[in-house]
Design a protein around this motif. Sequence first.
Motif, PDB file in Angstrom:
ATOM      1  N   GLU A  50      13.860   1.284  -1.620  1.00  0.00           N
ATOM      2  CA  GLU A  50      12.720   2.183  -1.824  1.00  0.00           C
ATOM      3  C   GLU A  50      12.164   2.718  -0.504  1.00  0.00           C
ATOM      4  O   GLU A  50      11.415   3.685  -0.495  1.00  0.00           O
ATOM      5  CB  GLU A  50      11.621   1.482  -2.636  1.00  0.00           C
ATOM      6  CG  GLU A  50      10.878   0.367  -1.907  1.00  0.00           C
ATOM      7  CD  GLU A  50      11.596  -0.987  -2.001  1.00  0.00           C
ATOM      8  OE1 GLU A  50      12.845  -1.022  -1.986  1.00  0.00           O
ATOM      9  OE2 GLU A  50      10.887  -2.008  -2.085  1.00  0.00           O
ATOM     10  N   THR A  51      12.559   2.105   0.619  1.00  0.00           N
ATOM     11  CA  THR A  51      12.048   2.556   1.924  1.00  0.00           C
ATOM     12  C   THR A  51      13.041   3.519   2.586  1.00  0.00           C
ATOM     13  O   THR A  51      12.782   4.711   2.712  1.00  0.00           O
ATOM     14  CB  THR A  51      11.794   1.356   2.848  1.00  0.00           C
ATOM     15  OG1 THR A  51      13.008   0.593   2.992  1.00  0.00           O
ATOM     16  CG2 THR A  51      10.686   0.481   2.307  1.00  0.00           C
ATOM     17  N   HIS A  58      14.010  -1.354  -5.223  1.00  0.00           N
ATOM     18  CA  HIS A  58      14.957  -0.331  -5.679  1.00  0.00           C
ATOM     19  C   HIS A  58      16.036  -0.925  -6.591  1.00  0.00           C
ATOM     20  O   HIS A  58      16.633  -1.950  -6.268  1.00  0.00           O
ATOM     21  CB  HIS A  58      15.614   0.337  -4.472  1.00  0.00           C
ATOM     22  CG  HIS A  58      16.284   1.630  -4.799  1.00  0.00           C
ATOM     23  ND1 HIS A  58      17.457   1.692  -5.508  1.00  0.00           N
ATOM     24  CD2 HIS A  58      15.941   2.901  -4.530  1.00  0.00           C
ATOM     25  CE1 HIS A  58      17.813   2.962  -5.649  1.00  0.00           C
ATOM     26  NE2 HIS A  58      16.907   3.717  -5.063  1.00  0.00           N
ATOM     27  N   THR A  95      17.092   8.489   4.972  1.00  0.00           N
ATOM     28  CA  THR A  95      16.407   8.523   3.678  1.00  0.00           C
ATOM     29  C   THR A  95      17.271   9.190   2.607  1.00  0.00           C
ATOM     30  O   THR A  95      16.846   9.322   1.471  1.00  0.00           O
ATOM     31  CB  THR A  95      15.057   9.265   3.794  1.00  0.00           C
ATOM     32  OG1 THR A  95      15.304  10.588   4.270  1.00  0.00           O
ATOM     33  CG2 THR A  95      14.133   8.556   4.770  1.00  0.00           C
ATOM     34  N   ARG A  96      18.474   9.612   2.995  1.00  0.00           N
ATOM     35  CA  ARG A  96      19.436  10.203   2.058  1.00  0.00           C
ATOM     36  C   ARG A  96      20.826   9.693   2.402  1.00  0.00           C
ATOM     37  O   ARG A  96      21.129   9.411   3.571  1.00  0.00           O
ATOM     38  CB  ARG A  96      19.482  11.728   2.199  1.00  0.00           C
ATOM     39  CG  ARG A  96      18.212  12.417   1.826  1.00  0.00           C
ATOM     40  CD  ARG A  96      18.321  13.907   2.146  1.00  0.00           C
ATOM     41  NE  ARG A  96      17.045  14.547   1.866  1.00  0.00           N
ATOM     42  CZ  ARG A  96      16.684  14.980   0.669  1.00  0.00           C
ATOM     43  NH1 ARG A  96      17.518  14.886  -0.352  1.00  0.00           N
ATOM     44  NH2 ARG A  96      15.503  15.521   0.479  1.00  0.00           N
ATOM     45  N   THR A 153      15.105   8.491  -0.788  1.00  0.00           N
ATOM     46  CA  THR A 153      14.307   7.284  -1.005  1.00  0.00           C
ATOM     47  C   THR A 153      12.843   7.659  -1.232  1.00  0.00           C
ATOM     48  O   THR A 153      12.369   8.684  -0.755  1.00  0.00           O
ATOM     49  CB  THR A 153      14.401   6.313   0.185  1.00  0.00           C
ATOM     50  OG1 THR A 153      13.863   6.947   1.347  1.00  0.00           O
ATOM     51  CG2 THR A 153      15.853   5.920   0.445  1.00  0.00           C
ATOM     52  N   GLU A 154      12.145   6.799  -1.962  1.00  0.00           N
ATOM     53  CA  GLU A 154      10.802   7.140  -2.407  1.00  0.00           C
ATOM     54  C   GLU A 154       9.760   7.010  -1.284  1.00  0.00           C
ATOM     55  O   GLU A 154       8.935   7.898  -1.085  1.00  0.00           O
ATOM     56  CB  GLU A 154      10.457   6.188  -3.561  1.00  0.00           C
ATOM     57  CG  GLU A 154       9.160   6.487  -4.230  1.00  0.00           C
ATOM     58  CD  GLU A 154       8.719   5.321  -5.116  1.00  0.00           C
ATOM     59  OE1 GLU A 154       9.588   4.523  -5.544  1.00  0.00           O
ATOM     60  OE2 GLU A 154       7.510   5.209  -5.344  1.00  0.00           O
ATOM     61  N   ARG A 155       9.819   5.927  -0.527  1.00  0.00           N
ATOM     62  CA  ARG A 155       8.758   5.680   0.463  1.00  0.00           C
ATOM     63  C   ARG A 155       9.019   6.363   1.795  1.00  0.00           C
ATOM     64  O   ARG A 155       8.097   6.781   2.468  1.00  0.00           O
ATOM     65  CB  ARG A 155       8.596   4.183   0.707  1.00  0.00           C
ATOM     66  CG  ARG A 155       8.269   3.399  -0.532  1.00  0.00           C
ATOM     67  CD  ARG A 155       6.874   3.740  -1.046  1.00  0.00           C
ATOM     68  NE  ARG A 155       6.447   2.740  -2.004  1.00  0.00           N
ATOM     69  CZ  ARG A 155       5.240   2.176  -2.006  1.00  0.00           C
ATOM     70  NH1 ARG A 155       4.328   2.537  -1.128  1.00  0.00           N
ATOM     71  NH2 ARG A 155       4.940   1.276  -2.905  1.00  0.00           N
ATOM     72  N   THR A 182       1.032  10.106   1.941  1.00  0.00           N
ATOM     73  CA  THR A 182       2.135   9.396   1.274  1.00  0.00           C
ATOM     74  C   THR A 182       3.350  10.315   1.155  1.00  0.00           C
ATOM     75  O   THR A 182       4.488   9.909   1.416  1.00  0.00           O
ATOM     76  CB  THR A 182       1.689   8.906  -0.119  1.00  0.00           C
ATOM     77  OG1 THR A 182       0.533   8.095   0.071  1.00  0.00           O
ATOM     78  CG2 THR A 182       2.763   8.079  -0.790  1.00  0.00           C
ATOM     79  N   GLN A 183       3.093  11.568   0.796  1.00  0.00           N
ATOM     80  CA  GLN A 183       4.176  12.554   0.745  1.00  0.00           C
ATOM     81  C   GLN A 183       4.767  12.769   2.146  1.00  0.00           C
ATOM     82  O   GLN A 183       5.988  12.864   2.315  1.00  0.00           O
ATOM     83  CB  GLN A 183       3.634  13.878   0.192  1.00  0.00           C
ATOM     84  CG  GLN A 183       4.723  14.914  -0.008  1.00  0.00           C
ATOM     85  CD  GLN A 183       4.175  16.247  -0.514  1.00  0.00           C
ATOM     86  OE1 GLN A 183       3.040  16.627  -0.209  1.00  0.00           O
ATOM     87  NE2 GLN A 183       4.974  16.931  -1.299  1.00  0.00           N
ATOM     88  N   ALA A 226       7.151  10.006   3.004  1.00  0.00           N
ATOM     89  CA  ALA A 226       8.429  10.128   2.300  1.00  0.00           C
ATOM     90  C   ALA A 226       9.315  11.195   2.934  1.00  0.00           C
ATOM     91  O   ALA A 226      10.533  11.142   2.809  1.00  0.00           O
ATOM     92  CB  ALA A 226       8.181  10.435   0.827  1.00  0.00           C
TER      93      ALA A 226
END
Length: 311
Positions: A34-35, A126, A154-155, A176-178, A264-265, A268
């Motif tokens: 998730e990170t 995750h 993150t990808r 990833t979300e975070r 938060t966005q 990410a």
Amino acid sequence: MTPPDTLLLPFDDSGIARAAELVLAGEPVAVPTETVYGLAADATNAAAVARIYAAKGRPSFNPLIVHVPDLAAAERLGVFNDDARALVETHWPGPLTIVVPARADNGIAALTTAGLGTIALRVPAHPAMQALLEATGRPLAAPSANASGRISPTRAAHVVASLGGKIALVIDGGATERGIESTIVAATGGEIRLLRRGPIEIDAPLIDSKTSSEGIEAPGMMASHYAPSKPLRLDATEARDGEYLIGFGKVAGDSNLSESGDLTQAAARLFDLLHVADESPKPRISVAPIPDEGIGTALRDRLQRAATPSA
Ligand code: TXA
Ligand code: MG
């Protein structure tokens, strides 16, 4: 051994089955959490862990986080006091890593913990990492799946760009979300201390290279880290000549972390946009001011290290 070509598989049952086979054969595989994406290997197999260090080009004094399916599994590897247990009961599964004294004979390879006598543990949220933990039945050592010192992935495409040809498999679970690495705390005696800021805000004294008298407690928290290949300027309100400006809120830029100013966005998207900026034709990067509050403090910390030239 000769590194194989890197296979990219979607996150589904057969992808996880292939990943588990490789992990049990001692090969590291990249998998989303998730990170950020992690490069996961069997933490009990020293040769497998050595392959993580080799693929990343990581200094071997820098220990790895061990991922486990639940608190019971964590307590078989490390010693939790009441404060430590209360903290992880609140935040696991999730982006919190806790450093605790290691149990003797816990079976973890010494290379995983760099022989420190403590162990960093995390129960990830995750489903891909959870599925790999279940399919292998092993604790999984996993640093971020990028070349040492570079921007965290993150990808899946970031992993392929950084480690392609050096690892056997990348499981693609989308973005990833975070977007930034887990918060790290230490519960090794006395009060809980914060070693790395991250998605979960913990009210504890921060111990880092600036505040610690005993040297660097989280050895990975070097001044220069997360580095793009180009110079980076912070707190930019407009792009100077030759700069790719990463905007935030009203500072528009070539791209924007969050037009509405949502931190938060922004978290990410941070590493994603650093990758985009790094690959753009512009020779330099600048980043708009990020407020020093909430998760913004963790973002500023990452950017500070990204802007520091390596020694
Ligand atoms: O979100 C995350 O934490 C990701 C995903 C893959 O779980 N992992 C990650 O790992 O960020 P890595 O290797 O990039 O960062 C691990 C940090 C390093 O700064 C390392 O020095 C610190 O954890 N660390 C590991 N074991 C430690 C220990 N026993 N004592 C102090 N610091 C430790
Ligand atoms: Mg890392």
